[in-house]
Design an enzyme around this catalytic site. Structure first.
Site, mmCIF file in Angstrom:
data_model
loop_
_atom_site.group_PDB
_atom_site.id
_atom_site.type_symbol
_atom_site.label_atom_id
_atom_site.label_comp_id
_atom_site.label_asym_id
_atom_site.label_seq_id
_atom_site.Cartn_x
_atom_site.Cartn_y
_atom_site.Cartn_z
ATOM 1 C CG PHE A 1 -1.731 -1.231 1.390
ATOM 2 C CD1 PHE A 1 -3.231 -0.983 -0.120
ATOM 3 C CD2 PHE A 1 -2.381 -1.578 1.921
ATOM 4 C CE1 PHE A 1 -3.813 -1.415 -0.109
ATOM 5 C CE2 PHE A 1 -3.158 -2.332 2.093
ATOM 6 C CZ PHE A 1 -4.231 -2.409 0.864
ATOM 7 C CB SER B 1 1.739 -5.405 13.663
ATOM 8 O OG SER B 1 2.260 -5.077 12.858
ATOM 9 C CB THR C 1 -3.499 -6.775 3.070
ATOM 10 O OG1 THR C 1 -3.756 -6.761 4.277
ATOM 11 C CG2 THR C 1 -2.091 -6.770 3.065
ATOM 12 C CE1 TYR D 1 10.503 0.798 38.810
ATOM 13 C CE2 TYR D 1 9.623 2.294 36.660
ATOM 14 C CZ TYR D 1 10.531 0.845 37.052
ATOM 15 O OH TYR D 1 10.047 -0.188 36.289
#
Lengths: 498, 498
Positions: A101, A162, A260, A346
């Site tokens: 793409f 992803s 895709t 922390y």
């Protein structure tokens, strides 16, 4: 401090090459040169071959074996871009890049990234950079309006689709609250095996996410598609019911708007009905096609998306924002938080009412200021500017499909609802394998000329050419050139395979 | 194309605000202005308060409710940086930023990112941008030499240490080959439960990775530490043996060189012995302290790291590379590949001998050209330039520790092997809780002045101040100012809590 090095004669400024890390005036001078270099590169990228003529190892061999002991001048950095890097790049900026793409380094996107890297904030907590969190969420809410999606979805940027898919499926897994997976993991005694569903055309990141999450490849059942490569909802229903009867626990469906290979659109409304009925998490992957929701005439493809539990689209694909920038939305931020929140000593901070600490909604703790480039692209183009370019890309794809359809040496392989066209060369004398080889060869021949790069995919087991229009700089002339090359190479590709 | 908009009078160039997405000359002009803006920001960042004076929602309220329909001029983008963004930023570039771990937007790092975003390559496959893969792996191999680590480790960049830890533990899980976890997942019948080990001082990303991987919080056993906050190897051995006897399968140990709270160093050599004996994957997390391996005098802290199965350090922390940039190494790329490789039809490519497709070694498919900024930082400083700055930061930390140690209103809370000092204010009249509150108050007071930002952590249940030196721009004067503020606010913090 170590003593100054007498060899530093190569430096281009009296204070030595290191000084510009410190001194804003040196940064300014070097920055202007870097911008000039980039402007020159952008001016000529269309004349470079899209694919580089290098073999594996060539680029590395052009680099010194050992790191430099002493600082080098800025000239050396820039000249190595020309000497080693540019000849080894696949030019995703080239207007003839039609593989995969298309993506775009637009002007405001590049400069937005410059500013973000200069701020160098880490927006893990609201407190660690309030503007990083608030600009991000605000601009992503603008996009809900631009795409006509539910305004109350919780937004965040992730780096890639992803990771977005991973986060979505981790939340879906966590939504199986009775299993206490966060605490006990998946292998606790008596746990059922979980299974998700996606079409056989879904992106490979779905399978990778399920492997990563510990559900394995067995945790994904691939559902067949209809003749238009859309998920077959009857088959989905049957799979879910069958698996349930066999002791699996179905937990999620991934529907794709714009797959895709062919950019097919799963029937999201029907899938949403089934998900509601079976209490499955619905994730919609609109990584590529999500941008098309800018166009009112494309909204029908997005019917049902408003019922998703999570939704993803990539501004770094077709919305002209440099990679990486993925927009992730969910209707259930509480579930994400249950899946991911961990506050170590922390990072404890006084709770600020109404402040969102984005580290609690995903895998990564570190978070750079990705929203600037997205904000700048939207503002520079305006929504109408984005719309007009996306609409033009869709028009070019329709044109190309028309040209292909009217030439009997070619055939269209799948519907082209957006800006990507799948097609095949035909050589009537050749058997299937020969025709597949000829199509591979055709892609290679066309891409070998320099100004065009096409890739292939496989559909129903057959090699298929794929021309995806998505780069901002791609215009009708570039698509036309690709088509001319396809036509002129057709005969040679057939002979070669015959 | 849509017709030109008559309202476009606000544009600063005759061709309208959109033109600069297209025309390299407009990009050049805007780029120079962006660089000037950044140079001016870097010149004044030390005069801004480190922490912004905003409440949650303030930044978002400064932005328009709706996205702009029409394009805006570049002036508007820049002026909103001044109006909305800068007042809402926590300035990680400020030389008085001593919270968490300091990071730096160095000049070459910023400009390297500019170039990377202009190239806008996606290095998922070697073929999709050879230079992106090869520069990345080559520069990471330079670093193995710089840090004196095994030259044959397989290198890759990941975005953050969180992802690096996830990838490491996914590989460790996959190394349990008999379980076929990639295929079957963790909940297949008869599977043992897996458990990893890290000290109670390990980073929260370890726990998050195990949750994500489906092992759950139960999949991590936290090992106690000795008086110097180092993992107790006897306790580790006992835990592993106990768990094995109880039917768990121990599979990985995460050792930390430079923990987040105190920068303590686990005894990696002894841990490596135990890992070999019990066939456990050893991951070393040196996200912060990894940079110190540049210094020969610090190498003793890294003894045993050459025996790691995977190793991570963050150039975006103490090596002056803008976020995000994390260096991940493994001795077993084959195991990573087994865990992650999936090649969909649309990414099949002719196999090129000796080419590495980095998408097969991690979670994310998309991969931008992160290596340029790292390459440029190393080349601009030279290895000696990096060493001299890191050495200076360590010297400043020793100085600070000396000042604190010689003032009986304060005490040192932990050894300071690198550039981070943990300490406490003492108020002998106060009970523990009162003293904790006074230390919180002290951090708040010091950070409230503007030129310094300190954060706290908890050690052995007690609130502890933490001053981490890591920003390139931090010099002795800034550390001295922090110390002066700590001294001058000490009394008021005690009164407030008393």
């Amino acid at each position: 401090m170590e003593s100054p090095n007498p060899d530093r004669g190569a430096s281009e400024s009296p204070a030595g090459p290191e000084s510009w890390n410190w001194d804003p005036e040196s940064f300014r001078a070097h920055g202007h040169r870097a911008v000039d270099w980039v402007a020159d590169y952008l001016a000529r990228v269309g004349e470079l071959p899209v694919l580089p003529a290098v073999r594996p190892g060539d680029v590395a061999r052009g680099l010194p074996e050992h790191p430099p002991e002493h600082g080098e001048p800025f000239d050396a950095l820039l000249s190595d871009l020309d000497r080693v890097v540019v000849p080894g790049l696949t030019h995703w900026n080239h207007p003839g890049f039609f593989a995969y793409f298309g993506i775009t380094a637009s002007g405001p996107g590049i400069l937005g990234e410059l500013v973000a890297s200069a701020f160098n904030t880490n927006g893990m907590l609201w407190k660690t950079s309030p503007a990083t969190t608030e600009v991000e969420q605000h601009v992503l809410r603008w996009m809900l309006e631009m795409f006509d999606l539910p305004r109350d979805w919780f937004p965040q940027l992730v780096d890639t689709a992803s990771i977005g898919t991973l986060v979505a499926l981790a939340a879906a897994r966590e939504a199986q609250a009775d299993l206490e997976i966060r605490k006990e993991g998946l292998a606790a005694p008596g746990h059922p095996r979980l299974r998700a569903y996606a079409s056989e055309q879904a992106h490979s990141s779905v399978e990778k996410a399920l492997i990563t999450l510990g559900l394995g490849q067995a945790g994904l059942r691939k559902i067949p598609t209809d003749e238009s490569f859309r998920m077959d909802v009857r088959a989905l229903r049957q799979a879910v019911e069958e698996d349930r009867a066999d002791g699996w626990r179905p937990f999620a469906v991934i529907a794709t708007v714009g797959t895709t290979s062919t950019t097919s659109v799963d029937p999201v409304s029907e899938i949403a009905d089934l998900c509601r009925e079976h209490r499955l998490w619905l994730h919609v992957d609109a990584a590529y096609a999500g941008t098309a929701a800018l166009l009112p005439e494309m909204r029908a493809h997005f019917a049902g998306c408003d019922r998703a539990d999570s939704y993803l689209m990539n501004p770094h694909k077709w919305m002209f924002v440099p990679i990486d920038c993925s927009a992730f939305y969910t209707a259930h931020p509480d579930v994400l938080q249950r899946a991911f929140q961990l506050v170590p000593d922390y990072l404890r901070t006084e709770p600020a009412a109404h402040a969102t600490d984005l580290m609690n909604y995903g895998v990564q703790l570190g978070r750079r200021f990705r929203a600037i480039k997205l904000w700048w692209v939207i503002r520079t183009f305006g929504v109408e500017g984005l719309r007009s370019r996306v609409r033009e890309h869709c028009r070019l794809a329709r044109e190309l499909a028309r040209w292909i359809g009217s030439d009997d040496r070619f055939e269209i392989s799948a519907p082209a609802p957006f800006s990507t066209v799948c097609f095949r060369g035909r050589w009537p004398g050749l058997p299937d394998e020969g025709e597949d080889a000829a199509n591979e060869d055709l892609a290679r021949r066309v891409s070998g000329h320099g100004p065009v790069f096409l890739a292939t995919t496989r559909l129903r087991g057959r090699t298929t050419l794929r021309l995806a229009i998505g780069n901002l700089r791609s215009e009708e002339s570039h698509v036309r050139l690709a088509w001319e090359l396809l036509q002129s190479e057709h005969a040679a590709a057939g002979e070669n395979a015959g």
